[in-house]
Scaffold this motif. Structure first.
Motif, PDB file in Angstrom:
ATOM      1  N   VAL A  19      50.483  45.061  26.034  1.00  8.54           N
ATOM      2  CA  VAL A  19      50.729  46.329  25.331  1.00  8.54           C
ATOM      3  C   VAL A  19      49.399  46.929  24.891  1.00  8.54           C
ATOM      4  O   VAL A  19      49.148  48.131  25.065  1.00  8.54           O
ATOM      5  CB  VAL A  19      51.658  46.114  24.120  1.00  8.54           C
ATOM      6  CG1 VAL A  19      51.788  47.418  23.324  1.00  8.54           C
ATOM      7  CG2 VAL A  19      53.032  45.655  24.573  1.00  8.54           C
ATOM      8  N   VAL A  20      48.525  46.094  24.314  1.00  9.06           N
ATOM      9  CA  VAL A  20      47.201  46.568  23.891  1.00  9.06           C
ATOM     10  C   VAL A  20      46.434  47.124  25.092  1.00  9.06           C
ATOM     11  O   VAL A  20      45.828  48.199  25.030  1.00  9.06           O
ATOM     12  CB  VAL A  20      46.398  45.433  23.220  1.00  9.06           C
ATOM     13  CG1 VAL A  20      44.958  45.862  22.979  1.00  9.06           C
ATOM     14  CG2 VAL A  20      47.048  45.021  21.911  1.00  9.06           C
ATOM     15  N   VAL A  23      48.071  50.535  26.196  1.00 13.00           N
ATOM     16  CA  VAL A  23      47.756  51.662  25.317  1.00 13.00           C
ATOM     17  C   VAL A  23      46.285  52.043  25.473  1.00 13.00           C
ATOM     18  O   VAL A  23      45.930  53.233  25.512  1.00 13.00           O
ATOM     19  CB  VAL A  23      48.086  51.323  23.853  1.00 13.00           C
ATOM     20  CG1 VAL A  23      47.649  52.468  22.936  1.00 13.00           C
ATOM     21  CG2 VAL A  23      49.576  51.070  23.689  1.00 13.00           C
ATOM     22  N   SER A  24      45.416  51.029  25.567  1.00  9.68           N
ATOM     23  CA  SER A  24      43.992  51.300  25.800  1.00  9.68           C
ATOM     24  C   SER A  24      43.808  52.053  27.107  1.00  9.68           C
ATOM     25  O   SER A  24      42.982  52.972  27.208  1.00  9.68           O
ATOM     26  CB  SER A  24      43.203  49.981  25.839  1.00  9.68           C
ATOM     27  OG  SER A  24      43.331  49.268  24.624  1.00  9.68           O
ATOM     28  N   GLY A  25      44.595  51.678  28.117  1.00  8.78           N
ATOM     29  CA  GLY A  25      44.538  52.361  29.408  1.00  8.78           C
ATOM     30  C   GLY A  25      44.985  53.805  29.318  1.00  8.78           C
ATOM     31  O   GLY A  25      44.451  54.683  30.013  1.00  8.78           O
ATOM     32  N   LEU A  26      45.997  54.074  28.488  1.00  7.12           N
ATOM     33  CA  LEU A  26      46.429  55.463  28.274  1.00  7.12           C
ATOM     34  C   LEU A  26      45.270  56.318  27.792  1.00  7.12           C
ATOM     35  O   LEU A  26      44.993  57.406  28.319  1.00  7.12           O
ATOM     36  CB  LEU A  26      47.560  55.534  27.248  1.00  7.12           C
ATOM     37  CG  LEU A  26      48.964  55.105  27.634  1.00  7.12           C
ATOM     38  CD1 LEU A  26      49.904  55.354  26.464  1.00  7.12           C
ATOM     39  CD2 LEU A  26      49.455  55.862  28.861  1.00  7.12           C
ATOM     40  N   PRO A 145      40.347  50.099  17.893  1.00 12.36           N
ATOM     41  CA  PRO A 145      39.825  49.497  19.128  1.00 12.36           C
ATOM     42  C   PRO A 145      40.523  50.002  20.385  1.00 12.36           C
ATOM     43  O   PRO A 145      39.882  50.169  21.425  1.00 12.36           O
ATOM     44  CB  PRO A 145      40.086  47.996  18.917  1.00 12.36           C
ATOM     45  CG  PRO A 145      40.072  47.829  17.434  1.00 12.36           C
ATOM     46  CD  PRO A 145      40.707  49.080  16.897  1.00 12.36           C
ATOM     47  N   MET A 146      41.837  50.258  20.313  1.00 11.76           N
ATOM     48  CA  MET A 146      42.529  50.795  21.488  1.00 11.76           C
ATOM     49  C   MET A 146      42.022  52.196  21.809  1.00 11.76           C
ATOM     50  O   MET A 146      41.753  52.522  22.975  1.00 11.76           O
ATOM     51  CB  MET A 146      44.050  50.812  21.255  1.00 11.76           C
ATOM     52  CG  MET A 146      44.679  49.431  21.134  1.00 11.76           C
ATOM     53  SD  MET A 146      46.495  49.460  21.107  1.00 11.76           S
ATOM     54  CE  MET A 146      46.824  50.332  19.560  1.00 11.76           C
ATOM     55  N   GLU A 263      30.662  57.811  18.558  1.00 10.91           N
ATOM     56  CA  GLU A 263      32.082  57.893  18.169  1.00 10.91           C
ATOM     57  C   GLU A 263      32.793  56.546  18.323  1.00 10.91           C
ATOM     58  O   GLU A 263      33.648  56.182  17.513  1.00 10.91           O
ATOM     59  CB  GLU A 263      32.727  58.961  19.037  1.00 10.91           C
ATOM     60  CG  GLU A 263      34.218  58.970  19.140  1.00 10.91           C
ATOM     61  CD  GLU A 263      34.675  59.844  20.297  1.00 10.91           C
ATOM     62  OE1 GLU A 263      35.607  59.436  21.002  1.00 10.91           O
ATOM     63  OE2 GLU A 263      34.100  60.934  20.503  1.00 10.91           O
ATOM     64  N   ILE A 264      32.419  55.799  19.375  1.00  8.52           N
ATOM     65  CA  ILE A 264      33.056  54.505  19.636  1.00  8.52           C
ATOM     66  C   ILE A 264      32.887  53.568  18.454  1.00  8.52           C
ATOM     67  O   ILE A 264      33.810  52.829  18.082  1.00  8.52           O
ATOM     68  CB  ILE A 264      32.484  53.875  20.923  1.00  8.52           C
ATOM     69  CG1 ILE A 264      32.945  54.668  22.145  1.00  8.52           C
ATOM     70  CG2 ILE A 264      32.913  52.411  21.064  1.00  8.52           C
ATOM     71  CD1 ILE A 264      32.239  54.284  23.435  1.00  8.52           C
ATOM     72  N   GLY A 265      31.697  53.587  17.859  1.00  9.57           N
ATOM     73  CA  GLY A 265      31.457  52.725  16.695  1.00  9.57           C
ATOM     74  C   GLY A 265      32.437  52.979  15.571  1.00  9.57           C
ATOM     75  O   GLY A 265      32.892  52.044  14.900  1.00  9.57           O
ATOM     76  N   ILE A 266      32.783  54.244  15.353  1.00 13.37           N
ATOM     77  CA  ILE A 266      33.751  54.587  14.312  1.00 13.37           C
ATOM     78  C   ILE A 266      35.121  54.015  14.652  1.00 13.37           C
ATOM     79  O   ILE A 266      35.822  53.474  13.795  1.00 13.37           O
ATOM     80  CB  ILE A 266      33.834  56.119  14.143  1.00 13.37           C
ATOM     81  CG1 ILE A 266      32.469  56.692  13.730  1.00 13.37           C
ATOM     82  CG2 ILE A 266      34.903  56.487  13.117  1.00 13.37           C
ATOM     83  CD1 ILE A 266      31.970  56.196  12.392  1.00 13.37           C
ATOM     84  N   PHE A 267      35.530  54.128  15.914  1.00 17.14           N
ATOM     85  CA  PHE A 267      36.850  53.636  16.305  1.00 17.14           C
ATOM     86  C   PHE A 267      36.921  52.106  16.266  1.00 17.14           C
ATOM     87  O   PHE A 267      37.911  51.537  15.828  1.00 17.14           O
ATOM     88  CB  PHE A 267      37.205  54.147  17.701  1.00 17.14           C
ATOM     89  CG  PHE A 267      37.505  55.615  17.747  1.00 17.14           C
ATOM     90  CD1 PHE A 267      38.290  56.211  16.785  1.00 17.14           C
ATOM     91  CD2 PHE A 267      36.989  56.410  18.757  1.00 17.14           C
ATOM     92  CE1 PHE A 267      38.563  57.569  16.815  1.00 17.14           C
ATOM     93  CE2 PHE A 267      37.261  57.771  18.805  1.00 17.14           C
ATOM     94  CZ  PHE A 267      38.057  58.347  17.821  1.00 17.14           C
TER      95      PHE A 267
END
Length: 392
Positions: A19-20, A23-26, A145-146, A263-267
């Motif tokens: 599932v993770v 959703v990450s793929g979405l 993270p997703m 931005e990735i660091g924030i997520f």
């Protein structure tokens, strides 16, 4: 609340992993497709001899369409309990539209295609966020993270684009948008259903739902739309401005990628930032970063200065977006999450549409005028947040 066993064998670590991953793929496939559209579609328009005003109008159109299409399409999806299937259908229609667009050059044909594909393209993101946050509430997953995989895909796409433009044409990059949307449609079908998709069609009107008419929610939506909508000048003229001041095409790709890396660091560390700042604090901090970024943007004509301002993307987009999504998920129940995200996209669309059209005329007068307008929009967004008393 648990996912029905008929939908998916959720509960085992292996099942949760998929599932993770799904959703990450979405997020990854959508942002990979969107990156080429945002960063390089203006260059495609410039290549087919669109004027700055025509470019601004064309780039603004998806955001104008978003005003009407996104709340309508997301609410229809929520009422039908068909979030995943809606995303799959919208992705297929959009990829076909992009395919036709690649071979188009007539002004009115391009305009018509952009309007049509925007009806189905713009609702995908809020439906993704709604599905993702339902997995957070239902399965205890971590949204940040997703969502970061979407940003990673954006980085990869912009780097590919910058490299490819050193010998290829902008129009050819749109083929990667088409392929990515195809993968997105497939993932939507393969992912398990969530509780909101197992119920019968809702007969309640969205306008009769108290939680969607609550003043605190509406203020947050307004503020988020203003802050995120301030990107209209960047999306329309970011690449064009950097190239005009002598920054090379490969470096332009790196600049787009660098902002997304920040931005990735924030997520990735979203839980940490939410714990210490809260959703309201995230949005205010990001809004202040945006004001600084847009005021200084037209004067950042060297690579080093452009790099420094791109790092502010961590706040101006990452913090604002994460704060807005977290805020709406706290104020609205799962059954209306898609509609709530769609409403925020509507305000975003209004600001992007009006700001985009205005930035076209202002940019012809001088880049500073366009980006000063964006700073003013952000100031309005931050002031709106000061009126929010329900700070989570």
């Amino acid at each position: 609340m648990t996912v029905p066993r008929s939908s998916s064998p959720i509960g085992k670590d292996g099942s949760l992993f998929w599932v993770v991953a799904g959703v990450s793929g979405l997020f990854a496939t959508f942002n990979f497709a969107n990156a080429f559209f945002l960063a390089y579609f203006p260059l495609f328009l410039e290549e087919i001899n669109f004027t700055p005003v025509q470019i601004a109008l064309t780039i603004a159109l998806p955001n104008v369409v978003r005003i009407f299409a996104t709340p309508l399409m997301t609410s229809v999806s929520d009422k039908a309990g068909r979030r995943r299937h809606s995303m799959a259908l919208f992705s297929v229609i959009t990829l076909i539209s992009f395919w036709v667009l690649i071979y188009s050059s007539d002004y009115w044909i391009v305009i018509g295609l952009v309007v049509f594909l925007s009806i189905f393209f713009t609702p995908i993101q809020p439906l993704q966020d709604a599905y993702a946050y339902e997995t957070v509430h239902t399965l205890g997953l971590n949204y940040g993270p997703m969502r970061s995989w979407g940003s990673i895909a954006f980085v990869v796409a912009t780097l590919i684009g910058g490299w490819y433009l050193s010998f290829g044409e902008p129009a050819e990059l749109l083929f990667l948008t088409v392929g990515s949307l195809g993968l997105l449609a497939l993932l939507c079908v393969l992912l398990p259903g969530m509780p909101s998709e197992s119920r019968s069609t809702i007969k309640e009107s969205i306008w009769s739902s108290p939680e969607l008419r609550e003043p605190q929610f509406l203020l947050v939506v307004l503020a988020g739309g203003l802050l995120l909508g301030s990107f209209s000048a960047l999306y329309a003229f970011g690449s064009i401005f950097w190239l005009s001041v002598g920054i090379s095409k490969p470096v332009v790709g790196v600049l787009w990628a660098l902002g997304t890396v920040a931005e990735i660091g924030i997520f990735v560390w979203g839980v940490f930032f939410q714990r210490h700042l809260g959703a309201w604090g995230l949005m205010v901090t990001g809004g202040v970063a945006s004001i600084i970024r847009w005021l200084l943007f037209p004067y950042a004509t060297e690579v080093w200065s452009a790099v420094l301002l791109q790092l502010l993307h961590a706040g101006s987009f990452g913090m604002v977006f994460l704060g807005l999504v977290a805020y709406t998920s706290r104020l609205v129940s799962s059954k209306w999450l898609g509609t709530a995200q769609g409403m925020s996209q509507t305000v975003f669309g209004v600001v992007m549409g009006v700001g985009g059209l205005a930035s076209g005329w202002l940019y012809e007068m001088g880049p500073a005028y366009a980006f000063n307008l964006m700073a003013g929009i952000c100031i309005t967004g931050v002031l709106t947040l000061l009126f929010v008393s329900k700070r989570v």
